[in-house]
Design an enzyme around this catalytic site. Structure first.
Site, mmCIF file in Angstrom:
data_model
loop_
_atom_site.group_PDB
_atom_site.id
_atom_site.type_symbol
_atom_site.label_atom_id
_atom_site.label_comp_id
_atom_site.label_asym_id
_atom_site.label_seq_id
_atom_site.Cartn_x
_atom_site.Cartn_y
_atom_site.Cartn_z
ATOM 1 N N LYS A 23 0.836 -1.204 0.000
ATOM 2 C CA LYS A 23 0.000 0.000 0.000
ATOM 3 C C LYS A 23 0.869 1.253 0.000
ATOM 4 O O LYS A 23 0.626 2.192 -0.772
ATOM 5 C CB LYS A 23 -0.927 -0.008 1.210
ATOM 6 C CG LYS A 23 -1.968 1.101 1.194
ATOM 7 C CD LYS A 23 -2.946 0.960 2.358
ATOM 8 C CE LYS A 23 -3.824 -0.255 2.195
ATOM 9 N NZ LYS A 23 -4.842 -0.371 3.269
ATOM 10 N N ARG A 93 -3.479 3.179 8.528
ATOM 11 C CA ARG A 93 -3.796 1.922 7.837
ATOM 12 C C ARG A 93 -2.554 1.050 7.762
ATOM 13 O O ARG A 93 -1.442 1.540 7.633
ATOM 14 C CB ARG A 93 -4.280 2.185 6.407
ATOM 15 C CG ARG A 93 -5.657 2.813 6.285
ATOM 16 C CD ARG A 93 -6.030 2.943 4.804
ATOM 17 N NE ARG A 93 -7.385 3.403 4.618
ATOM 18 C CZ ARG A 93 -7.744 4.680 4.491
ATOM 19 N NH1 ARG A 93 -6.814 5.616 4.544
ATOM 20 N NH2 ARG A 93 -9.003 5.024 4.315
ATOM 21 N N GLY A 102 -8.499 -7.193 4.438
ATOM 22 C CA GLY A 102 -9.255 -7.471 5.658
ATOM 23 C C GLY A 102 -8.453 -8.085 6.775
ATOM 24 O O GLY A 102 -8.963 -8.302 7.869
ATOM 25 N N MET A 104 -5.663 -6.812 8.188
ATOM 26 C CA MET A 104 -5.114 -5.816 9.100
ATOM 27 C C MET A 104 -6.188 -4.801 9.461
ATOM 28 O O MET A 104 -7.249 -4.763 8.865
ATOM 29 C CB MET A 104 -3.909 -5.130 8.457
ATOM 30 C CG MET A 104 -2.757 -6.066 8.220
ATOM 31 S SD MET A 104 -2.032 -6.623 9.753
ATOM 32 C CE MET A 104 -1.407 -8.188 9.231
ATOM 33 N N ARG A 337 -4.069 -1.308 -5.977
ATOM 34 C CA ARG A 337 -3.302 -2.563 -5.868
ATOM 35 C C ARG A 337 -3.781 -3.488 -6.971
ATOM 36 O O ARG A 337 -4.866 -3.295 -7.538
ATOM 37 C CB ARG A 337 -3.494 -3.213 -4.501
ATOM 38 C CG ARG A 337 -4.936 -3.612 -4.202
ATOM 39 C CD ARG A 337 -5.082 -4.092 -2.775
ATOM 40 N NE ARG A 337 -6.484 -4.343 -2.445
ATOM 41 C CZ ARG A 337 -6.949 -4.536 -1.223
ATOM 42 N NH1 ARG A 337 -6.119 -4.509 -0.195
ATOM 43 N NH2 ARG A 337 -8.225 -4.757 -1.005
ATOM 44 N N HIS A 456 -16.550 -7.503 2.451
ATOM 45 C CA HIS A 456 -15.522 -8.418 2.947
ATOM 46 C C HIS A 456 -15.782 -9.837 2.463
ATOM 47 O O HIS A 456 -14.887 -10.529 1.955
ATOM 48 C CB HIS A 456 -15.492 -8.374 4.485
ATOM 49 C CG HIS A 456 -14.520 -9.350 5.090
ATOM 50 N ND1 HIS A 456 -14.896 -10.627 5.465
ATOM 51 C CD2 HIS A 456 -13.201 -9.243 5.354
ATOM 52 C CE1 HIS A 456 -13.837 -11.250 5.944
ATOM 53 N NE2 HIS A 456 -12.798 -10.433 5.888
ATOM 54 N N SER A 766 12.072 -41.905 -6.472
ATOM 55 C CA SER A 766 10.890 -41.082 -6.280
ATOM 56 C C SER A 766 10.860 -40.703 -4.803
ATOM 57 O O SER A 766 10.833 -41.575 -3.935
ATOM 58 C CB SER A 766 9.617 -41.842 -6.656
ATOM 59 O OG SER A 766 8.485 -41.026 -6.457
ATOM 60 N N CYS A 833 6.546 -37.877 -5.230
ATOM 61 C CA CYS A 833 5.184 -38.407 -5.327
ATOM 62 C C CYS A 833 4.356 -38.158 -4.076
ATOM 63 O O CYS A 833 3.223 -38.631 -3.968
ATOM 64 C CB CYS A 833 5.195 -39.892 -5.667
ATOM 65 S SG CYS A 833 6.009 -40.927 -4.432
ATOM 66 N N TYR A 853 10.445 -34.889 -12.595
ATOM 67 C CA TYR A 853 8.992 -34.684 -12.607
ATOM 68 C C TYR A 853 8.467 -34.525 -11.186
ATOM 69 O O TYR A 853 9.141 -34.860 -10.206
ATOM 70 C CB TYR A 853 8.278 -35.865 -13.291
ATOM 71 C CG TYR A 853 8.381 -37.173 -12.539
ATOM 72 C CD1 TYR A 853 7.457 -37.495 -11.532
ATOM 73 C CD2 TYR A 853 9.384 -38.093 -12.825
ATOM 74 C CE1 TYR A 853 7.550 -38.687 -10.823
ATOM 75 C CE2 TYR A 853 9.478 -39.290 -12.133
ATOM 76 C CZ TYR A 853 8.563 -39.577 -11.130
ATOM 77 O OH TYR A 853 8.659 -40.757 -10.433
#
Length: 876
Positions: A23, A93, A102, A104, A337, A456, A766, A833, A853
């Protein structure tokens, strides 16, 4: 040089997010772009870290620096903090690095007290506005700083409105609001035991401390755990000159998105309220107007706002979520944002931005949160069932998708019903608040009485990918009795309802669902992901149905077939039980012969479903006691079939009991004790592969046989010999020159330490990170849930190590296994896996350490594909 803890907005810029928070960095960037941003400064995330290092105290150095910048703000504005003539009022803020909507706490109108409010009323000529601002400040400060619940104050407001015979807060007079302010202060004193603070400096330091403290409130910790945000980041605090949307009908406040956050449509989307302050819009206390109506109310402000929106979207090259205030006809930008959006909207926006030439394919791939894809991959309502159902009400379609479940009325009940009863629940609330986040997470859907599309409930549900219908004012809710009335019917806790988050329809019944289908933007994004990723993505599947589903989602093979899951079928379990209680090898082989036919059929079906892609088949892994009957009737039936006395069978079953079965007689240890099990499974695997290869000569079927729970080279050598002797004999007697591989799971820490030795025999590894985590941490994954919450609360762990791979400890074992394995066998195939294979941060780790993988459950395959692409792009 002393560390700088505070920056004016004009001193910062958009690249300083780590220091100024998201922010603060965006406010600085908008200031630099010449936009109408109220002046202010940011207290850095490093100040928050220092606050915790100092034992949750704001030290004198930081206090002094804050007051120096208050003086600077006074000089810029010509107003004075705490002054009776021309008071400076500020908002306080929070602003973490990552957007945490929501999570903070915010305080507005800080600097007011009994004296200042009087002069403020005179200066503005608007006593109603002055006292409205004061009562809001007392309420917010009490709630956020002193943790006196909002409910006490809401009750006083409702009583005042009832006494005055009005429905809206805006209908209360200046005198009414002045009375409310006095009542609020009395309520504060009754709850806190001290007078409400009148010194603006004390108010400011209390507010800054409250924002720092809120970084570690339970809902913030939970949100961070859900979104992989480190606790070490801290939050910044933004102190900003107040601009007021509650000065009358020429003032207002709103929230807008540069594109539709539900659909992704390229159209300005938002809501606003006149004569209101920011929290009124998101809290859903009044029903807001659509942003289009501003064009009629104030064309000049609308045109200015549209131009700013276009500038911001082009500047950030992403859909923007903005907060704005109009003070007596003048526009101010309070925040921008990158906006939270639904999964469908995220794909639409990413594809549109590529087509508009605003971003590249790689940037589009990195723009999507992989976890969000879940929302596209799960069931929708069955069209026929939906057509037959009649809505009992409708409201705003705040977050799309279908939800069916049992009604609960509190976030706590939602969590308890879901985690302890395994129930699917719909959370029904007057309105949600940040405290409800955990219950919202466990809910299938959310239904609120109040609130708009930017409330919210709506924003959080969209971020979670949870169905939400908001603002159903027709509902009469009785939270104490745990009932609500809609469409002339009373619904109690536990009753089934269904929500359609795409239409806003509410149904007073359970509606059948069907699996999701994916195409269009989804396919396009997945094609981009596949273009850039290096890691292959397989699935964990034990049935042809799961395998086929995974192929639809793009799986490139199966990384884990759990053969034991095939034995739990009611028609099959007698044969495995017969094998377990057999007294001789001959009896065991007779029982295994029955299983052989079943296993061969299973493997053939899996090979067919995978269309020639590689399949890794893990041999029998769990301890045998998991298969034996516990019910007296089943024990008697098995005894009769095995021609045994019941007492004798009960003794056999008792003998299978182990003190710690997960570290007992299981995995390769079963094959060492009973070699005939490995012989049967090898026969089934190889014969199935030969049969499928004959039917599909265009495929290259190469079975990957995985021996589980290996901890020593000799163990692997012993079991591998059984496998190769059996397999080679079958292949020699066939007309197919079948190739196959034998490897192991690295799931015991000792195996990772000896990976160079084990790789002499293993052609692939694996990493079974479920068991590796269990044994590495030394706690059971079935029991860890009983104490992990205490670990989170005490900041020992930030995440569940079974959900997100512990890269520091378990990751080190994986990396060691990779390095040592490749040292012995450079071409070794490496996979993972455990369920970590579908966790985006864990997938990135797998990419970095050089795995071949990842393998995960079918519905997480697209998530893994996208995460793998993001890992490759980020780590070029």
């Amino acid at each position: 040089m002393a560390k700088k803890f505070v920056y004016l907005f004009k001193e910062g810029n958009g690249s300083m997010g780590e220091l100024l928070g998201g922010k603060g960095a965006n406010l600085a960037e908008m200031t630099n772009l010449g936009m109408p941003v109220p002046r202010g400064f940011t207290v850095t995330t490093e100040a928050c870290t220092q606050y915790y290092e100092d034992g949750e105290v704001i030290n004198d150095e930081i206090k002094a620096e804050i007051m120096t910048y208050i003086a600077e703000l006074e000089a810029q504005t010509g107003k004075k903090f705490g002054d009776n003539e021309n008071p400076l009022l500020v908002s306080v803020r929070s602003g973490a690095r990552a957007s945490m909507p929501g999570m903070m706490d915010t305080i507005l109108n800080l600097g007011l007290n009994d004296t200042v409010v009087e002069s403020f009323a005179k200066k503005t000529g608007n006593p109603r506005f002055a006292y409205d601002s004061y009562r809001r400040f007392i309420q917010m400060y009490s709630d956020v700083v002193m943790e006196v619940g909002k409910a006490y104050f809401e009750k006083l407001i409702d009583e005042m409105k009832e006494a005055k015979g009005v429905k809206l807060d805006t209908e209360l007079t200046a005198e009414d609001l002045k009375t409310l302010a006095e009542q609020f202060k009395a309520e504060y004193k009754a709850k806190v035991g001290a007078d409400f603070p009148s010194d603006p400096v004390d108010q400011l330091m209390g507010a800054v401390k409250a924002v720092f403290r809120s970084w570690n409130n339970p809902r913030a910790i939970y949100y961070r755990r859900m979104n992989d945000i480190p606790g070490s980041w801290g939050t910044a605090v933004n102190v900003q000159e107040m601009v007021f949307g509650n000065m009358g009908e020429t003032s207002g406040t709103g929230v807008a998105f540069s594109r539709n956050p539900s659909t992704g449509e390229k159209k300005l989307y938002g809501e606003y309220l006149m004569n209101a302050q920011g929290e009124d819009v998101v809290a859903g206390v009044r029903t807001p107007l659509t942003i289009d109506q501003l064009k009629e109310q104030n064309p000049a402000v609308y045109e200015q706002f549209v131009n700013i929106v276009e500038t911001l979207e082009k500047h950030y090259r992403d859909m923007q979520d903005m907060e704005f205030t109009i003070e007596e006809g003048k526009l101010f930008m309070l925040q921008t944002r990158n906006g939270k959006r639904t999964a469908a909207a995220a794909l639409q926006i990413a594809c549109d931005l590529v087509d508009e030439g605003m971003i590249t394919e790689e940037e589009a791939v990195c723009m999507i949160d992989p976890k969000q894809l879940d929302a596209l991959l799960h069931p929708q309502f069955d069209a026929k069932a939906l057509k037959a159902a009649k809505p009992i009400g409708s409201a705003l379609p705040a977050s799309p998708g279908a939800a069916c479940g049992q009604v609960v009325f509190t976030a706590e009940d939602a969590t308890e019903w879901a985690t302890k009863k395994g129930a699917k629940v719909i959370l029904v609330r007057l309105e949600t608040s940040p405290e409800d986040i955990e219950g919202m997470h466990y809910s299938q859907g959310i239904l609120t009485v109040r609130g708009g599309m930017t409330s919210h409930a709506a924003v959080v549900a969209r971020g979670m990918g949870t169905c939400c219908v908001s603002g159903c004012g027709e509902i009469v809710i009785d939270e104490e009795a745990k009932t609500f009335t809609l469409g002339g019917k009373v619904f109690k806790e536990g009753d089934f309802i269904s929500l359609d988050g795409s239409t806003g329809n509410i149904y007073g019944e359970a509606i059948e669902t069907v699996e999701a289908s994916i195409s269009g933007n989804f396919d396009r994004l997945m094609q981009w992901a596949d273009k850039y990723r290096v890691l292959k993505v397989r699935t964990n599947a034990d049935t042809p149905r799961d395998a086929a589903q995974a192929r639809k989602f793009g799986a490139e093979g199966i990384g884990l077939v759990r053969t034991e899951h095939m034995f739990f079928d009611p028609e099959r379990i007698p044969a495995i039980r017969e094998m377990i209680v057999s007294k001789t090898a001959e009896q065991r082989k007779a029982a295994l012969a029955k299983l052989l036919v079943m296993q061969r059929e299973d493997f053939e079906a899996l090979y067919e479903a995978m269309e020639g892609y590689d399949i890794t088949i893990r041999y029998l892994d769990p301890p045998l006691h998991e298969f034996v009957p516990t019910d007296a009737e089943d024990i008697a039936a098995l005894a009769k079939e095995m021609k045994m006395e019941v007492a004798e069978l009960e003794a056999v079953i008792a003998g299978l009991h182990e003190v710690n079965p997960m570290m007992g007689h299981r995995g390769c240890r079963l094959a060492v004790t009973y070699p005939e099990i490995a012989e049967m499974q090898t026969t089934a695997v190889i014969e199935a592969a030969i049969n499928v290869q004959r039917r599909h000569p265009e495929w290259k079927v190469v079975p990957e046989i995985m021996i589980p729970l290996i901890g020593d080279l000799k163990e692997l050598q012993f079991v591998k010999k059984i496998v190769t002797d059996t397999a080679d004999a079958i292949i020699a007697n066939s007309d197919v020159a079948l190739k196959y591989m034998v490897g192991t799971m690295i799931e015991i820490p000792r195996a990772a330490l000896l990976a160079d030795e084990i790789a002499k025999e293993a052609e692939f590894f694996s990493f079974g990170t479920n068991d590796l985590t269990q044994m590495g941490f030394g706690f059971s994954r079935d029991d860890a849930g009983k104490f992990l919450d205490s670990y989170y609360a005490n900041k020992i762990y930030e995440s569940d190590p079974f959900a997100k791979l512990d890269q520091e400890g378990i990751g080190k074992l994986v990396e060691m296994g990779v390095v040592l394995g490749q040292k012995t066998r450079p071409d070794i195939k490496l996979g993972i896996c455990g369920e970590h294979g579908g966790d985006p941060s864990s997938v990135e780790f797998c990419h970095k350490v050089g795995l071949t993988y990842v393998s995960c459950s079918p519905f997480r395959v697209p998530i893994a594909r996208l995460a793998a692409a993001q890992a490759a792009i980020k780590n070029k």
